[in-house]
Structures are given as C-alpha cells and as structure tokens.
Design an enzyme around this catalytic site. Structure first.
Site, PDB file in Angstrom:
ATOM      1  N   ASN A  99       0.824  -1.206   0.000  1.00 35.00           N
ATOM      2  CA  ASN A  99       0.000   0.000   0.000  1.00 35.00           C
ATOM      3  C   ASN A  99       0.864   1.264   0.000  1.00 35.00           C
ATOM      4  O   ASN A  99       0.529   2.252   0.646  1.00 35.00           O
ATOM      5  CB  ASN A  99      -0.919  -0.015   1.245  1.00 35.00           C
ATOM      6  N   GLY A 100       1.959   1.229  -0.758  1.00 38.39           N
ATOM      7  CA  GLY A 100       2.870   2.367  -0.744  1.00 38.39           C
ATOM      8  C   GLY A 100       2.655   3.356  -1.859  1.00 38.39           C
ATOM      9  O   GLY A 100       3.288   4.418  -1.880  1.00 38.39           O
ATOM     10  N   GLY A 207      10.810   0.283  -3.500  1.00 37.56           N
ATOM     11  CA  GLY A 207      10.228  -0.907  -4.130  1.00 37.56           C
ATOM     12  C   GLY A 207       9.720  -1.900  -3.105  1.00 37.56           C
ATOM     13  O   GLY A 207      10.086  -1.865  -1.925  1.00 37.56           O
ATOM     14  N   HIS A 208       8.868  -2.832  -3.564  1.00 38.08           N
ATOM     15  CA  HIS A 208       8.243  -3.755  -2.599  1.00 38.08           C
ATOM     16  C   HIS A 208       9.177  -4.844  -2.109  1.00 38.08           C
ATOM     17  O   HIS A 208       8.859  -5.559  -1.161  1.00 38.08           O
ATOM     18  CB  HIS A 208       6.944  -4.345  -3.136  1.00 38.08           C
ATOM     19  N   ILE A 237      -2.348  -3.954  -3.549  1.00 35.41           N
ATOM     20  CA  ILE A 237      -3.708  -3.615  -3.127  1.00 35.41           C
ATOM     21  C   ILE A 237      -4.589  -3.248  -4.312  1.00 35.41           C
ATOM     22  O   ILE A 237      -5.811  -3.310  -4.221  1.00 35.41           O
ATOM     23  CB  ILE A 237      -3.699  -2.491  -2.065  1.00 35.41           C
ATOM     24  N   LYS A 381      -4.687  -0.220 -13.007  1.00 32.63           N
ATOM     25  CA  LYS A 381      -3.585   0.730 -13.145  1.00 32.63           C
ATOM     26  C   LYS A 381      -4.011   2.001 -13.877  1.00 32.63           C
ATOM     27  O   LYS A 381      -3.389   3.049 -13.716  1.00 32.63           O
ATOM     28  CB  LYS A 381      -2.424   0.088 -13.921  1.00 32.63           C
TER      29      LYS A 381
END
Length: 493
Positions: A99-100, A207-208, A237, A381
């Site tokens: 959720n960034g 980054g994730h 998410i 997106k």
C-alpha cells in the site's frame, strides 16, 4: 571517489540525527532516530552493491525453462480439495497488502488504495470486506497488514478509524525511505532529513522488495509469529483478483515438515499485453524471477516472446514467516537491484535503487510457482482498467469481483481509453452511467467523447473524435462492430 563521498554523506546525516536526538529528548525522537538509522543501514548496503555489480545480473546462456514439477497447475492443487478444519489453516495466515503507491497516474492525490472503484467502495474497503467475510464465515482470525510508505501512511491511518467495528484486526508498518541519487555525481540529492521544500523530491520508497527488511525491523514479523501465524499472502492492493485462495493455503499447510514449501508465486499465462511482466526461470539449480530490467538488450525481444516465456508473475505471493526471519537474520536474501531512472520537475536526472519482493524466491526452500487462472490477476492501473471493473462484466460479493456468468468468453475485453479519460474525475464525468459491456471484445476511444445512459457496446467498437470535434454517444445507443468518427453533439433543449 563515490564511495568516499558517500561515506562522508552518511557521517553528516548521522551527525544530524544525533543532534536532532540531543535537542529533542524523549521517546518519540529516539524512535525516529532508530527508524532513520535502519533506513540508512539498508540504503548503504544496496548502494554499495550497486557500485560493485557491473553488467546484467544474469548470464543468458544459463537460463533454462523451469522443471515441469516446479510450476504446478492450479487445477491440480484444487483437485486435492479442502481440509476438514479450514479455520485452523486460516488462523495461521496473515494477509499483507502493498500500500505504498499514490494515485497520481490516475490524476488523484493521496494513497491509490483510497480511490473508489466499485459502488463507491475503495480498494481498501474491498480488501477489508473480503477478509471480514473470511473471518465471519469460518470463525477465523486472519489479520490485515498494510505496508505503507511515507507517501501513504498518514492518510491511510486516518481512514482506518472507519474499520474499528469490522471483524478484522488491521496492522500497518512503513517501508523504508531512501535518498534519490544524482545520476551524474552518484551522490544523494537530499540536503537534510526533511521532507519539504527543496527536499520534497529527495526521498523515495525503495520498491516492494523492501518488505523483508522493513517488516522485520517493525517488530510486526515477530509479533505475528508469536501469535501462531506461519504464512503471509502478499499482493498489490490494486489487484482486485488477489483474494485469499483456500486451495493454495491448504497446499502449503499439507506439505511434509521436511519438504515444507516456503514460497509460492502465483503466475498466469502471458498474453501480448503482458510481455514486459517478470517470468520464472531455472537458473543455477534455483527457481528465479527474471525481470525485463535484468535482460541484456540483445535478448529483450526473446524475453517478450509469448512462445518461449509463457507465464508471468502476478505478484500474488505466499511466504513463510519463519523463513523470512531466518533469511533476514542470516543476511541471506540476495535481491537483484533494479535501477529506476527518473527526471525530477526541475530537470535533474536521478536514479532510484529498488528491489522486487518476488526476486527473493531463489532464497527460499522448496519454492514453487502455481499457474493460476487469469481471474486472479485483475489490476487497476489506468482508467481503462477502471471501466472494466465498474461495468456489468463483474459482480461484487463480499468484496470480491467475479466475472458475470452472462459473459460467453472468460477473457476480458481489450479497452483503450484516450488521454481525455486519464484522470478519474474526468473519466467519471464522461459517462452518465457505465455501458453494457457483456458482449464487448475491443473498445478504443480517443478525443472528446461522452456516453449517455444505458449505452450498449458489442464486438469491436472504435470511437474517434478528432481535435476540435466532439462525439456524444446518445442515451440508449447500441454500437456493435462500429467505427464512429467526426462530430456528433447532443444538446439539451
């Protein structure tokens, strides 16, 4: 020289943190200092690796297709059925949502997870509804964990108040904050630890792939393990198809202790729309994620091939919590660095050093890919994606979207909306309501176009309003295999 200058920079920032701590005595400032120190420890590692590693991170001739048994068909896993005690399995699971991200690409301010996507429900609303439904149905305790960034944390926490009375425990932690680097000098552009003024663009979430370090550093990893959680289900998410799958969970829980699978990556069949997505390969006896950024230029077309690399990573991941703890403490996760170039508003060229969460697959024991149906990959997106999920192609039940049984084909239509539809508010203003799309195969819309109520779209529909023209699709219109161009205005009277 770069290493030397960088060391000086770290020392200066360290001193600033210490001064900050000295001037502001109290627990909150000590906590802030600890967070900054951990962030800079992580940044120092990734920056030093960036300086040391030259050339592509893979040797192309060593790339092989994964062994057949390393990527399981979903149907095979589903055929095993469900356990007698689903609740016991669910109680060993936590759901983590990445959720960034901000909603800037869709013309929105603030966290992307707070954009309304269906019946005025946001991504976060739907996620909470899904998990609450699981907990109620099976009398389980599956918590929701949000990995926020400094961009999304404050606004997300404010919104979480509305879920206080829902049957789902929600936790948050912040991913790291790293400084952007000047592309020419290789020096961080931040002048101090601040986030405003001249430093507004100086920082980024890396980054994730940062989930492993930041999850561990937050203390939440140990807390969940202490509560009996064994696995996390991680997903973006904004992927509305990423719901908890009981069959995959059962597959994880049913493995013998000596062959316990520590990592599952959900993959799905690649189409021409997915040619840039990462894929699974066999490399030096390990299952490995190959991203397009790692591919030598001479082999990019080969990487994009739908025939050679037939699957891509959905970023739906099932990961063992004890394994994350073990690997992090041994510093045994070797994540490939993604160099992400950016140009700031003032024209300065910078680079961001990032990592991907799926890249860690090679570090876990008995890792697997599971080839899942396309329905588990439903990312939003763009406004084109938003049109699909808002339409009658999908029905909504307990926070989950499922393809309408009235649609004859399992695939979604290909939709391409022009720049006039990019921002969510402009997109919504151009539809009096969402058209009937059950029999649509392809839709292209370009220029100043609006849609009246109860429009029906079938087959291939192309609507093009040239510059200076406007097309108003009238209420009740049915367009089937049509090309509409020119100028069509409908005026109130």
């Amino acid at each position: 020289i770069s290493k030397y200058l960088f060391s000086i920079f770290i020392a200066v920032v360290w001193c600033e943190c210490l001064v900050f701590l000295t001037l502001n005595k109290g627990d909150i400032w000590f906590v802030l200092f600890q967070i900054s120190r951990k962030d800079f420890d992580g940044f120092k590692k990734i920056f030093h690796r960036f300086l040391q590693v030259k050339g592509p991170s893979v040797d192309w001739p060593k790339i092989n297709r994964p062994p057949e048994e390393s990527i399981q068909p979903y149907e095979k896993i589903r055929a095993k059925g469900l356990p007698d005690n689903i609740t016991a399995c669910l109680n060993k699971l936590a759901v983590v949502k990445l959720n960034g991200g901000l909603g800037t690409s869709m013309g929105c301010k603030g966290p992307k997870s707070l954009i309304s996507v269906r019946n005025e429900n946001t991504f976060l609303d739907l996620t909470v509804q899904q998990i609450e439904h699981l907990n109620k149905t099976f009398s389980a305790d599956v918590p929701l964990v949000l990995m926020n960034s400094f961009n999304t944390d404050e606004e997300t926490k404010k919104i979480l108040q509305k879920y206080k009375h829902h049957r789902v425990n929600i936790h948050t932690f912040n991913q790291s904050r790293y400084p952007r680097i000047n592309k020419e000098s290789l020096l961080p552009i931040a002048s101090n630890m601040g986030m405003s003024g001249e430093n507004a663009e100086a920082w980024y979430p890396p980054g994730h792939g940062d989930i492993y370090a930041s999850f561990y550093n937050s203390g939440l990893l140990d807390k969940l393990i202490a509560e009996g959680k064994e696995y996390i289900f991680v997903s973006n998410i904004d992927n509305l198809g990423a719901t908890v799958d009981l069959f995959i969970l059962q597959h994880l829980m049913s493995q013998p202790a000596d062959r316990r699978c520590e990592f599952i990556m959900e993959v799905t069949d690649k189409t021409r729309a997915d040619v840039k997505g990462g894929t699974l390969i066999q490399y030096e006896d390990h299952l490995r994620l190959l991203e397009i950024a790692q591919v030598p230029k001479a082999h990019v077309d080969e990487f994009k091939s739908v025939t050679k690399f037939k699957i891509f990573n959905t970023n739906n991941l099932w990961i063992s919590l004890p394994a994350i703890k073990r690997l992090h403490e041994k510093n045994a996760m070797d994540l490939e660095i993604i160099v992400n170039p950016k140009t700031l508003d003032g024209g300065l060229n910078v680079i961001q050093l990032e990592t991907a969460v799926g890249a860690a697959i090679k570090s876990f024991d008995n890792a697997l890919g599971v080839n899942v149906p396309r329905s588990r990959f439903l990312p939003v997106k763009t406004s084109s994606d938003l049109l699909l999920v808002m339409s009658n192609l999908y029905s909504l039940d307990a926070g989950s979207l499922t393809m309408s049984k009235k649609r004859e084909f399992p695939t979604t239509p290909h939709v391409k909306l022009g720049s006039s539809f990019t921002k969510v508010q402009e997109f919504l203003a151009r539809f009096e309501n969402i058209p009937d799309m059950l029999e649509l195969d392809h839709l292209t819309v370009s220029g100043d176009v609006t849609f009246g109520k109860n429009v029906s779209l079938k087959g291939t529909v192309i609507i093009i309003a040239n510059h200076g023209d406007r097309i108003d699709i009238p209420a009740g219109a049915m367009l089937e295999n049509k090309i509409v161009s020119g100028n069509l205005r409908i005026l109130d009277h």
